[in-house]
Write a protein that holds these residues in place. Structure first.
Motif, PDB file in Angstrom:
ATOM      1  N   LEU A  45       0.677  -1.463  -0.253  1.00 50.93           N
ATOM      2  CA  LEU A  45      -0.011   0.143  -0.233  1.00 50.93           C
ATOM      3  C   LEU A  45       0.302   1.259  -0.213  1.00 50.93           C
ATOM      4  CD1 LEU A  45      -2.903  -1.482   1.961  1.00 50.93           C
ATOM      5  CD2 LEU A  45      -2.628  -0.600   0.015  1.00 50.93           C
ATOM      6  N   LEU A  46       1.995   0.838   0.902  1.00 50.18           N
ATOM      7  CA  LEU A  46       2.814   2.477   0.356  1.00 50.18           C
ATOM      8  C   LEU A  46       3.506   2.556  -0.435  1.00 50.18           C
ATOM      9  CD1 LEU A  46       4.810   4.195   2.682  1.00 50.18           C
ATOM     10  CD2 LEU A  46       6.275   2.228   3.010  1.00 50.18           C
ATOM     11  N   ILE A  47       3.561   2.076  -1.177  1.00 45.95           N
ATOM     12  CA  ILE A  47       4.229   1.224  -2.654  1.00 45.95           C
ATOM     13  C   ILE A  47       3.444   2.465  -3.836  1.00 45.95           C
ATOM     14  CG2 ILE A  47       4.770  -0.126  -4.836  1.00 45.95           C
ATOM     15  CD1 ILE A  47       6.492  -2.030  -3.074  1.00 45.95           C
ATOM     16  N   GLN A  48       2.050   1.913  -3.119  1.00 44.00           N
ATOM     17  CA  GLN A  48       1.171   2.593  -4.419  1.00 44.00           C
ATOM     18  C   GLN A  48       0.886   3.708  -4.230  1.00 44.00           C
ATOM     19  OE1 GLN A  48      -2.620   0.022  -3.740  1.00 44.00           O
ATOM     20  NE2 GLN A  48      -1.147  -1.622  -4.298  1.00 44.00           N
ATOM     21  N   LYS A  49       0.792   4.073  -3.007  1.00 42.76           N
ATOM     22  CA  LYS A  49       0.515   5.494  -2.911  1.00 42.76           C
ATOM     23  C   LYS A  49       1.680   6.493  -2.713  1.00 42.76           C
ATOM     24  CE  LYS A  49      -2.776   4.394   1.019  1.00 42.76           C
ATOM     25  NZ  LYS A  49      -3.125   5.133   2.978  1.00 42.76           N
ATOM     26  N   TRP A  50       3.131   6.272  -2.620  1.00 42.89           N
ATOM     27  CA  TRP A  50       4.171   6.675  -3.597  1.00 42.89           C
ATOM     28  C   TRP A  50       4.148   6.741  -4.586  1.00 42.89           C
ATOM     29  CZ3 TRP A  50       8.410   5.492   0.335  1.00 42.89           C
ATOM     30  CH2 TRP A  50       8.429   5.831   1.624  1.00 42.89           C
ATOM     31  N   MET A  51       3.202   5.699  -6.047  1.00 37.17           N
ATOM     32  CA  MET A  51       3.339   6.184  -6.857  1.00 37.17           C
ATOM     33  C   MET A  51       3.041   7.125  -7.358  1.00 37.17           C
ATOM     34  SD  MET A  51       3.823   2.454  -8.074  1.00 37.17           S
ATOM     35  CE  MET A  51       4.950   2.295  -9.071  1.00 37.17           C
ATOM     36  N   VAL A  52       1.491   6.826  -6.494  1.00 40.52           N
ATOM     37  CA  VAL A  52       0.692   8.495  -7.378  1.00 40.52           C
ATOM     38  C   VAL A  52       1.130   9.669  -6.567  1.00 40.52           C
ATOM     39  CG1 VAL A  52      -1.844   9.096  -6.528  1.00 40.52           C
ATOM     40  CG2 VAL A  52      -1.278   6.771  -6.935  1.00 40.52           C
ATOM     41  N   LEU A  53       1.864   9.818  -5.677  1.00 40.78           N
ATOM     42  CA  LEU A  53       2.660  11.104  -5.466  1.00 40.78           C
ATOM     43  C   LEU A  53       3.308  11.757  -6.503  1.00 40.78           C
ATOM     44  CD1 LEU A  53       3.181  11.318  -1.431  1.00 40.78           C
ATOM     45  CD2 LEU A  53       1.546  12.246  -3.059  1.00 40.78           C
ATOM     46  N   ALA A  54       4.417  10.664  -6.871  1.00 41.37           N
ATOM     47  CA  ALA A  54       5.524  10.909  -7.729  1.00 41.37           C
ATOM     48  C   ALA A  54       4.688  10.895  -8.863  1.00 41.37           C
ATOM     49  CB  ALA A  54       6.526  10.065  -7.386  1.00 41.37           C
ATOM     50  N   THR A  55       3.980  10.366  -9.855  1.00 38.99           N
ATOM     51  CA  THR A  55       3.262  10.671 -11.201  1.00 38.99           C
ATOM     52  C   THR A  55       2.352  11.680 -11.476  1.00 38.99           C
ATOM     53  OG1 THR A  55       1.679   8.700 -10.694  1.00 38.99           O
ATOM     54  CG2 THR A  55       4.095   7.627 -11.606  1.00 38.99           C
ATOM     55  N   GLN A  56       1.415  11.556 -10.435  1.00 40.24           N
ATOM     56  CA  GLN A  56       0.379  12.199 -10.566  1.00 40.24           C
ATOM     57  C   GLN A  56       0.247  14.138  -9.496  1.00 40.24           C
ATOM     58  OE1 GLN A  56      -2.619   9.969  -9.817  1.00 40.24           O
ATOM     59  NE2 GLN A  56      -1.953   8.570 -11.294  1.00 40.24           N
ATOM     60  N   THR A  57       0.737  13.703  -7.768  1.00 42.22           N
ATOM     61  CA  THR A  57       0.415  14.851  -7.111  1.00 42.22           C
ATOM     62  C   THR A  57       1.525  15.655  -7.051  1.00 42.22           C
ATOM     63  OG1 THR A  57      -0.768  13.373  -5.794  1.00 42.22           O
ATOM     64  CG2 THR A  57      -0.025  14.855  -4.573  1.00 42.22           C
ATOM     65  N   ILE A  58       2.524  14.754  -6.504  1.00 40.33           N
ATOM     66  CA  ILE A  58       3.927  15.589  -6.333  1.00 40.33           C
ATOM     67  C   ILE A  58       5.162  15.719  -7.619  1.00 40.33           C
ATOM     68  CG2 ILE A  58       5.996  17.366  -5.263  1.00 40.33           C
ATOM     69  CD1 ILE A  58       3.434  16.153  -3.086  1.00 40.33           C
ATOM     70  N   GLU A  60       7.309  16.951  -9.284  1.00 39.52           N
ATOM     71  CA  GLU A  60       8.330  17.465  -8.523  1.00 39.52           C
ATOM     72  C   GLU A  60       9.250  16.570  -7.952  1.00 39.52           C
ATOM     73  OE1 GLU A  60       5.051  20.974 -10.036  1.00 39.52           O
ATOM     74  OE2 GLU A  60       5.356  18.697  -8.283  1.00 39.52           O
ATOM     75  N   LEU A  61       8.955  16.395  -6.768  1.00 39.50           N
ATOM     76  CA  LEU A  61       9.826  14.526  -6.042  1.00 39.50           C
ATOM     77  C   LEU A  61       9.721  13.955  -6.440  1.00 39.50           C
ATOM     78  CD1 LEU A  61       8.316  16.959  -3.135  1.00 39.50           C
ATOM     79  CD2 LEU A  61      10.393  17.233  -3.567  1.00 39.50           C
ATOM     80  N   SER A  62       8.833  13.225  -7.998  1.00 39.27           N
ATOM     81  CA  SER A  62       9.075  11.962  -8.334  1.00 39.27           C
ATOM     82  C   SER A  62      10.736  11.054  -8.598  1.00 39.27           C
ATOM     83  CB  SER A  62       8.406  11.543  -9.522  1.00 39.27           C
ATOM     84  OG  SER A  62       9.254  12.127 -10.444  1.00 39.27           O
ATOM     85  N   HIS A  63      11.530  12.035  -8.964  1.00 35.85           N
ATOM     86  CA  HIS A  63      13.622  11.459  -8.010  1.00 35.85           C
ATOM     87  C   HIS A  63      13.540  11.373  -7.033  1.00 35.85           C
ATOM     88  CE1 HIS A  63      17.284  10.490  -8.789  1.00 35.85           C
ATOM     89  NE2 HIS A  63      17.619  11.362  -8.250  1.00 35.85           N
ATOM     90  N   HIS A  64      13.152  11.832  -5.896  1.00 32.33           N
ATOM     91  CA  HIS A  64      13.104  11.510  -4.545  1.00 32.33           C
ATOM     92  C   HIS A  64      12.495   9.756  -4.438  1.00 32.33           C
ATOM     93  CE1 HIS A  64      16.033  14.614  -4.645  1.00 32.33           C
ATOM     94  NE2 HIS A  64      15.119  15.640  -4.908  1.00 32.33           N
ATOM     95  N   ILE A  65      11.550  10.392  -5.000  1.00 28.93           N
ATOM     96  CA  ILE A  65      10.703   9.732  -4.190  1.00 28.93           C
ATOM     97  C   ILE A  65      10.493   7.953  -4.774  1.00 28.93           C
ATOM     98  CG2 ILE A  65       7.919   8.606  -4.805  1.00 28.93           C
ATOM     99  CD1 ILE A  65       6.889  11.167  -4.757  1.00 28.93           C
TER     100      ILE A  65
END
Length: 91
Positions: A45-58, A60-65
């Motif tokens: 679930l953590l992986i899924q949520k971070w993937m959404v952040l990296a691709t859709q929400t933020i 700009e932080l995708s490299h770090h995520i």
């Protein structure tokens, strides 16, 4: 010292990123008996949520995520190879 609008926005983004593992840790520590199968589910679930952040929400932080995601995905992949994981999932 007052934060600029940009600095405040960056801090909000970082907070969003860190809130996810914090919630995951709270979910795991709320259990009286932590099971391996529950931990791996929380990691997924953590992986899924971070993937959404990296691709859709933020994005700009995708490299770090993505750096963290890669480490976590490797950990989960290795955990799934162990005999303990297979035993935990069969119970």
């Amino acid at each position: 010292y007052h934060l600029t609008k940009d600095e405040l926005n960056i801090l909000r983004d970082i907070h969003q990123v860190l809130k996810i593992p914090h919630s995951s840790q709270e979910a795991l520590s709320a259990e009286c008996t932590l099971t391996l199968s529950m931990a791996l589910l929380v990691y997924e679930l953590l992986i899924q949520k971070w993937m959404v952040l990296a691709t859709q929400t933020i994005p700009e932080l995708s490299h770090h995520i993505n750096v963290v995601l890669q480490k976590l995905q490797n950990y989960v992949r290795e955990a799934c190879k162990t005999h303990i994981y297979a035993l935990a999932m069969s119970k």
